[in-house]
Design an enzyme around this catalytic site. Structure first.
Site, PDB file in Angstrom:
ATOM      1  N   THR A   1       1.039  -1.137  -0.142  1.00  0.00           N
ATOM      2  CA  THR A   1      -0.324  -0.206  -0.043  1.00  0.00           C
ATOM      3  C   THR A   1       1.235   1.287   0.039  1.00  0.00           C
ATOM      4  O   THR A   1       2.246   1.544   0.345  1.00  0.00           O
ATOM      5  CB  THR A   1      -0.952   0.296   1.357  1.00  0.00           C
ATOM      6  OG1 THR A   1       0.010  -0.202   2.158  1.00  0.00           O
ATOM      7  CG2 THR A   1      -2.021  -1.518   1.891  1.00  0.00           C
ATOM      8  N   GLY A   2       0.204   2.579  -0.889  1.00  0.00           N
ATOM      9  CA  GLY A   2       1.062   3.608  -0.753  1.00  0.00           C
ATOM     10  C   GLY A   2       2.360   3.004  -1.160  1.00  0.00           C
ATOM     11  O   GLY A   2       3.260   4.236  -0.717  1.00  0.00           O
ATOM     12  N   ALA A   3       2.190   2.687  -2.375  1.00  0.00           N
ATOM     13  CA  ALA A   3       4.083   2.344  -3.227  1.00  0.00           C
ATOM     14  C   ALA A   3       4.136   3.058  -4.562  1.00  0.00           C
ATOM     15  O   ALA A   3       4.604   3.538  -5.053  1.00  0.00           O
ATOM     16  CB  ALA A   3       3.255   1.373  -3.987  1.00  0.00           C
TER      17      ALA A   3
ATOM     18  N   TYR B   1      -1.203  11.099  14.544  1.00  0.00           N
ATOM     19  CA  TYR B   1      -0.268  10.349  13.762  1.00  0.00           C
ATOM     20  C   TYR B   1       0.256   9.426  14.344  1.00  0.00           C
ATOM     21  O   TYR B   1       0.107   7.746  14.418  1.00  0.00           O
ATOM     22  CB  TYR B   1       0.575  11.045  12.862  1.00  0.00           C
ATOM     23  CG  TYR B   1       1.509  10.424  12.525  1.00  0.00           C
ATOM     24  CD1 TYR B   1       3.309   9.719  13.188  1.00  0.00           C
ATOM     25  CD2 TYR B   1       1.802   9.300  11.061  1.00  0.00           C
ATOM     26  CE1 TYR B   1       4.170   9.337  12.560  1.00  0.00           C
ATOM     27  CE2 TYR B   1       2.335   8.185  10.481  1.00  0.00           C
ATOM     28  CZ  TYR B   1       3.896   8.220  11.333  1.00  0.00           C
ATOM     29  OH  TYR B   1       4.785   8.029  10.055  1.00  0.00           O
TER      30      TYR B   1
END
Lengths: 387, 396
Positions: free
Chosen positions: B89-91, B271
């Site tokens: 993910t988030g590549a 976060y």
């Protein structure tokens, strides 16, 4: 290049043809604007609000097949439905209760928030990802849609990007100039792939609608504001619209003009609509149409324009050219073209007059050129991998 | 909610590549305190990590050692390991992109780049020089649970096995005064970094179980700043989940709080809290599923990648000063490329198959098992987090 300030002529002259004088107005999923709640739109046709959520798979036929003619809920795919015109049309259709809207958008979160912000009922829509700047994404969308098990009754090719002040081109994932790659080529592939699904639909009135723009028509005042649209001999398109070695413009011009690229892409849209009509209308019974809903000066399409333009353009359109139309009204007009029984004529470029009555507008000579449409079709097939 | 697609199908569509620049990814701030007297231990096993690419024969042998219960795929004498499939993910930028590149260029992996901006991912892969047959871009927006479910369906229709899942994507809003929310109404940092990944990992676990790959792994990227047993973790605001009151209330800010502990909104703390959730989730996965499935569950902190887009919402002065501060003062700086290699080690290195571990690296780039903070190790809190999260994402 001429500054976009040229879009604000100091004098107006009457145009011989019967049409509204206006400049480009389109909606896009690519531009992110703060989404105001779209006011409720009422359709001219009699409407019935759904009291219960539709069945799990919208579009399934009702059991009654006897004398009673109950039309099932229709399924319409709208590209760029997360803002502006696309969102207004989605809302107008969904609130009738007669349509399930597939919102094909590249920003999933934005679309989800926009649908909620517009007050669309939970069961009335499905968001699916589509990024017209990537042919892989178009193919993934089509496969994803088919696996969802819904029929397809109408397709609205609405999404667009507009980069009026760009001096250098940007390119899609497949290497095409962005305006033409998204507005035309992505939609070309999508429409061609989904045509099969529309042919299989049992819905009484199936329509494929491609948004046009009056600025592509050089038979209007708006279309004569420089830079004017002109596809030339399609030399740049045939070379793949790549900036390196070739040209990023369809006509092969060496200098890139973002506003002209947009207008050129709109001519492509209108040529494509007519070619679809010539090739498929008699054979399939599908209605192919284009339209210009008016100048929606408030949408995010103009996001990349200079602030002074964005400030002055709405009042100019409202009070000087009288071409301004609200997002809600434009959405209602697009919804008419999707669902109104009186607008089933194919091959038409629809427009509306000041009293909000629809009429068949005339396209320019270039936008009506069947030879050019055929050539565009064949080149586009090669570029998107259909040939 | 939007009507869920019943089924979906995607043929093995490969992405075309185009020029572009990476902008954003998940990364991690803080310092690595290997020399400090704080509770840091070096695992002997980790020190023997080899960074050279091992031959297939050695790999097969090592795989047999690390997973003795796994039957070799080939009944005949030949042991050819098939190409593995890793979902990242988030590549489309930073650590995720660097990892995708590191895995793809070995020729032994096909990478599914799960990204929310399809065009950006396509351009990034091309700019990184990834072979077009080595990756597939599939859309995933972790800020929408519907998108997560559609992604899972789309991946299944690719008809590729799922061998490794890397939960890497993250958002970080350090200067936000007001919370923003996901499509489902959760605060964005926890909604994307934890809840979206929680649903994704739970859904894909059955795919991992049915894979015939010798070493199946689920990796959730952590951050040292979630650990209050380090200096970085003590830079205010400190992570703290409290009694999970805000999470149980739905994190929607309406009648409740947007923070997990029910306190006032703080973008940086949200976060860090989400990262504690990630590490608690990894351990809970390990406790619940490792023995049963043989899947390895791991987390890691690759170092402070100060150059990534994670800090894009920070003030310009921070973005200017943070890289040299990390490079010359805290010595915690690591390049994107090195971080990608480290993460790809955790994906594919036969010596890193131990489950339930929070991996870190020392100055000589040797991996070791790092210690988590007391809260991040709290088994009861992990169980409670798991159960609340199940309800929130619709699994309970």
């Amino acid at each position: 290049m001429a500054l976009q300030a040229a879009l604000l002529p100091s004098t107006l002259s009457s145009v011989p043809k019967k049409c509204s004088i206006a400049v480009a107005a389109k909606d896009t999923a690519f531009l992110s604007v703060s989404q105001k709640k779209v006011q409720a739109a009422s359709l001219s046709v009699r409407t019935r609000v759904a009291t219960t959520a539709p069945v799990a798979t919208p579009g399934s036929s009702t059991a009654a097949k006897d004398g009673k003619k109950t039309v099932r809920q229709g399924v319409v795919v709208i590209t760029g439905a997360s803002s502006g015109l696309g969102l207004a049309a989605a809302k107008a259709l969904a609130e009738t209760g007669k349509w399930h809207v597939v919102m094909a958008c590249r920003d999933f979160l934005k679309a989800a928030k926009a649908a909620k912000g517009a007050g669309m009922a939970d069961g009335s829509y499905t968001i699916m990802h589509l990024d017209l700047a990537s042919l892989d994404s178009v193919r993934q969308f089509v496969d994803s849609f088919r696996r969802a098990g819904m029929p397809l009754d109408s397709l609205v090719c609405n999404a667009a990007i507009y980069r009026p002040t760009a001096r250098t081109p940007t390119f899609t994932a497949d290497g095409y100039e962005m305006s033409v790659g998204v507005n035309h080529l992505g939609h070309f592939l999508l429409a061609r792939l989904l045509l099969d699904d529309m042919q299989k639909s049992d819905y009484p009135s199936r329509r494929l609608i491609i948004l046009g723009s009056i600025t592509g028509n050089t038979n209007t005042l708006a279309g004569n504001i420089p830079p004017k649209a002109g596809l030339g001999d399609l030399r740049g398109l045939a070379a793949g619209l790549r900036g390196q070695n070739g040209s990023a413009m369809i006509d092969g011009s060496e200098s890139f003009d973002g506003a002209k690229a947009y207008k050129d892409s709109k001519i492509c849209n209108m040529l494509t609509m007519q070619e679809l009509h010539r090739r498929y209308h008699e054979e399939t019974g599908i209605t192919f149409a284009s339209l210009y809903p008016g100048c929606i000066a408030t949408t995010g399409l103009f996001r990349e324009h200079i602030p002074l333009f964005r400030l002055l353009f709405p009042p100019f359109q409202k009070f000087v050219t009288k071409g301004f139309v609200s997002e809600a009204e434009s959405g209602k007009r697009l919804a008419q073209v999707v669902s109104d029984p009186s607008l089933t004529k194919s091959g038409v470029y629809w427009s509306w007059n000041k009293d909000s009555a629809s009429f068949e507008n005339q396209l320019s000579q270039e936008a009506s050129d069947p030879e050019k449409a055929k050539k565009l079709w064949e080149i586009s097939e090669k570029l998107v991998g259909l040939a | 909610m939007a009507l869920q697609a019943a089924t979906s199908f995607l043929p093995s569509a490969l992405s075309a590549r185009k020029e572009g620049s990476s902008v954003k990814d998940s990364a991690f701030l803080g310092v690595h305190l290997a020399d400090d007297g704080l509770k840091l231990e070096t695992a002997a096993l980790g020190l023997r990590t080899k960074r050279v690419i091992t031959s297939v024969a050695i790999r097969a042998q090592a795989a047999a050692v690390s997973s003795p219960s796994v039957t070799p795929a080939s009944p005949s004498g030949k042991k050819t390991l098939r190409k593995g499939t890793a979902i990242i993910t988030g590549a489309s930028s930073g650590l995720g992109l660097a990892t995708a590149k590191a895995l793809a260029e070995t020729g032994k992996w096909h990478v599914i780049m799960a990204c929310r901006d399809f065009l950006k991912a396509s351009r990034a892969a091309k700019a990184a020089g990834m072979d077009k047959d080595s990756f597939t871009v599939v859309h995933l927006d972790l800020a929408s649970l519907d998108s997560v479910r559609q992604f899972v369906k789309n991946v299944r229709q690719l008809e590729m096995p799922v061998d490794v899942v890397v939960c890497n994507a993250a958002v970080y809003q350090p200067t936000a005064k007001e919370p923003s929310y996901t499509a489902d109404g959760f605060e964005m940092s926890v909604g994307v970094n934890h809840l979206g990944h929680f649903l994704l990992a739970r859904e894909l676990l059955s795919d991992l179980q049915s894979s015939d790959y010798p070493s199946k792994r689920l990796i959730i990227v952590g951050s040292i700043t979630g650990n209050t047993n380090t200096l970085a973790g003590n830079v205010p605001p400190k992570a703290n989940l409290g009694d999970l009151r805000g999470l149980a209330g739905g994190l929607n800010g309406i009648g409740g709080s947007a923070m997990i502990d029910g306190g006032e909104f703080d973008g940086a703390k949200a976060y860090k809290d989400s990262k504690v959730c990630n590490m608690l989730t990894m351990q809970e996965f390990h406790r619940r599923y490792h023995e049963e499935t043989g899947v390895t569950f791991a987390s890691l902190y690759p170092g402070c990648i100060a150059t990534t887009g994670l800090f894009r919402e920070h003030i310009p002065l921070f973005r200017l000063l943070f890289p040299p501060f990390q490079k010359y003062i805290t010595k915690g700086y690591v390049s994107e490329e090195e971080a990608g290699k480290r993460l790809s080690q955790v994906v594919s290195d036969p010596s890193l198959t131990k489950s339930g571990v929070y991996w870190s690296w020392n100055k000589n780039s040797a991996s070791f098992e790092n210690q988590l903070s007391e809260e991040a190790s709290d088994a009861d809190k992990a169980k409670k987090l798991w159960e609340i999260s199940e309800k929130l994402v619709g699994l309970a």
